[in-house]
Write a protein that holds these residues in place. Structure first.
Motif, PDB file in Angstrom:
ATOM      1  N   GLU A 140     -17.542  -0.116  41.460  1.00  0.00           N
ATOM      2  CA  GLU A 140     -16.911   0.814  40.518  1.00  0.00           C
ATOM      3  C   GLU A 140     -15.581   1.319  41.070  1.00  0.00           C
ATOM      4  OE1 GLU A 140     -21.206   0.554  39.795  1.00  0.00           O
ATOM      5  OE2 GLU A 140     -20.049   1.051  41.591  1.00  0.00           O
ATOM      6  N   ALA A 141     -15.552   1.621  42.371  1.00  0.00           N
ATOM      7  CA  ALA A 141     -14.305   2.093  42.990  1.00  0.00           C
ATOM      8  C   ALA A 141     -13.258   0.983  43.005  1.00  0.00           C
ATOM      9  CB  ALA A 141     -14.578   2.593  44.407  1.00  0.00           C
ATOM     10  N   VAL A 142     -13.669  -0.221  43.301  1.00  0.00           N
ATOM     11  CA  VAL A 142     -12.728  -1.351  43.310  1.00  0.00           C
ATOM     12  C   VAL A 142     -12.126  -1.551  41.928  1.00  0.00           C
ATOM     13  CG1 VAL A 142     -12.573  -3.866  43.552  1.00  0.00           C
ATOM     14  CG2 VAL A 142     -13.765  -2.517  45.284  1.00  0.00           C
ATOM     15  N   GLY A 143     -12.979  -1.505  40.894  1.00  0.00           N
ATOM     16  CA  GLY A 143     -12.479  -1.665  39.533  1.00  0.00           C
ATOM     17  C   GLY A 143     -11.528  -0.558  39.133  1.00  0.00           C
ATOM     18  N   LEU A 144     -11.849   0.675  39.539  1.00  0.00           N
ATOM     19  CA  LEU A 144     -10.994   1.813  39.183  1.00  0.00           C
ATOM     20  C   LEU A 144      -9.667   1.753  39.935  1.00  0.00           C
ATOM     21  CD1 LEU A 144     -10.733   4.361  37.519  1.00  0.00           C
ATOM     22  CD2 LEU A 144     -11.927   5.617  39.336  1.00  0.00           C
ATOM     23  N   THR A 145      -9.701   1.359  41.204  1.00  0.00           N
ATOM     24  CA  THR A 145      -8.454   1.218  41.955  1.00  0.00           C
ATOM     25  C   THR A 145      -7.564   0.149  41.312  1.00  0.00           C
ATOM     26  OG1 THR A 145      -9.393   1.952  44.050  1.00  0.00           O
ATOM     27  CG2 THR A 145      -7.457   0.561  44.187  1.00  0.00           C
ATOM     28  N   ARG A 146      -8.167  -0.948  40.888  1.00  0.00           N
ATOM     29  CA  ARG A 146      -7.375  -1.989  40.221  1.00  0.00           C
ATOM     30  C   ARG A 146      -6.779  -1.477  38.916  1.00  0.00           C
ATOM     31  NH1 ARG A 146     -11.631  -6.798  41.775  1.00  0.00           N
ATOM     32  NH2 ARG A 146     -10.617  -7.373  43.749  1.00  0.00           N
ATOM     33  N   HIS A 147      -7.550  -0.692  38.164  1.00  0.00           N
ATOM     34  CA  HIS A 147      -7.010  -0.111  36.929  1.00  0.00           C
ATOM     35  C   HIS A 147      -5.837   0.812  37.235  1.00  0.00           C
ATOM     36  CE1 HIS A 147      -6.826   1.911  33.010  1.00  0.00           C
ATOM     37  NE2 HIS A 147      -6.652   2.999  33.727  1.00  0.00           N
ATOM     38  N   ASN A 148      -6.027   1.704  38.211  1.00  0.00           N
ATOM     39  CA  ASN A 148      -4.960   2.648  38.547  1.00  0.00           C
ATOM     40  C   ASN A 148      -3.723   1.934  39.089  1.00  0.00           C
ATOM     41  OD1 ASN A 148      -6.069   5.134  37.752  1.00  0.00           O
ATOM     42  ND2 ASN A 148      -7.326   5.243  39.604  1.00  0.00           N
TER      43      ASN A 148
END
Length: 288
Positions: A140-148
């Protein structure tokens, strides 16, 4: 505001204004007089938002974003919400990356346990010459970092899923990193946070550092720093104010670091380790 104050919300007025702005679809709200008449549905939506906040759901989860330094970052349940104190940790990494860039080199910066990508993106956007790699165990953190990164970054940021305890993590970067920065989980198992926003909403994976002292993951961060940093490279790591001496001891006893020190956070509390990788790692690494 009175409802939030009675519920023990730390900043009831600020939160009430932020919720009103969100309900009105505005980035921010500076109210002198309340709108008259209120937009259709505003009263009901605002009341619902206030009720959620009264139940101590984090403001950032309700509005879906937070501000970190110069960036507005998306936040989601299941990923640690960055705090203002960590902006000082980011500043130390930025300062070192700028120092390296001033020598004519492109600094390589690694952010371990990146969460929303706040620190990594601060370096990415504030140091034009930097090459930044962000790593987190949580998908979830990896996906959110990629989004940001796609929303506010330079698109140069590399994001990887990985475990900081894995000795093969980022093996291709061994001995090459100029700055390793981290805000790892470090809460001991018997030190459950008192704030409901943290205790009930931040994921355990991002809070509890493992071991009786909460320092298993921070120890792994320092081991990774010893492996990945170039000679003279800097490690910057956040920790709890009661852990400063223990963290310094871990860094010093490893034999990998020099100039081991603790720096204060925004409130003057000892919350950040900084240390340099020994310059003679070739000799050190050849020892049995």
């Amino acid at each position: 505001m009175r409802v939030l104050d009675q519920a023990g919300v730390p900043s009831p007025r600020v939160d009430a204004v932020a919720l009103a702005a969100y309900a009105l679809g505005l980035p921010r709200l500076e109210l002198v007089l309340a709108p008259d008449p209120a937009p259709a549905g505003f009263v009901e939506e605002f009341a619902e938002l206030v009720e959620r906040r009264r139940g101590r759901e984090p403001l950032q989860h309700i509005v879906g974003h937070t501000v970190f330094r110069y960036l507005t970052l998306r936040v989601e349940p299941g990923v640690f919400v960055p705090r203002p104190e960590t902006e000082v940790v980011a500043q130390a990494a930025i300062d070192e990356a700028r120092r390296v860039a001033a020598t004519g080199r492109s600094p390589l910066v690694v952010d371990l346990c990146c969460g929303t990508g706040a620190i990594a993106l601060a370096v990415d956007t504030e140091v034009a010459e930097a090459r930044v790699v962000a790593v987190d165990l949580s998908p979830e953190a990896v996906g959110l970092t990629r989004h940001n990164s796609g929303a506010v970054g330079t698109l140069r940021l590399r994001v990887e899923q990985g475990d900081v305890r894995d000795p093969a993590l980022l093996a291709e970067l061994v001995g090459q990193v100029d700055v390793l920065v981290s805000n790892p989980p470090y809460v001991p198992p018997d030190a459950v946070p008192r704030e409901p926003e943290v205790r009930d909403h931040d994921p355990d994976l991002a809070l509890y550092g493992g071991g009786a002292d909460g320092l298993d993951v921070p120890r792994a961060v320092l081991a990774a720093a010893a492996r990945l940093l170039a000679p003279g490279g800097l490690v910057v790591m956040e920790h709890a104010e009661v852990q400063d001496a223990a963290v310094r001891e871990v860094a010093t006893s490893s034999g990998a670091f020099a100039q081991v020190a603790t720096l204060p956070d925004l409130t003057g509390r000892p919350r950040m380790l900084v240390a340099r990788r020994n310059a003679r790692r070739d000799v050190e690494d050849s020892q049995p």
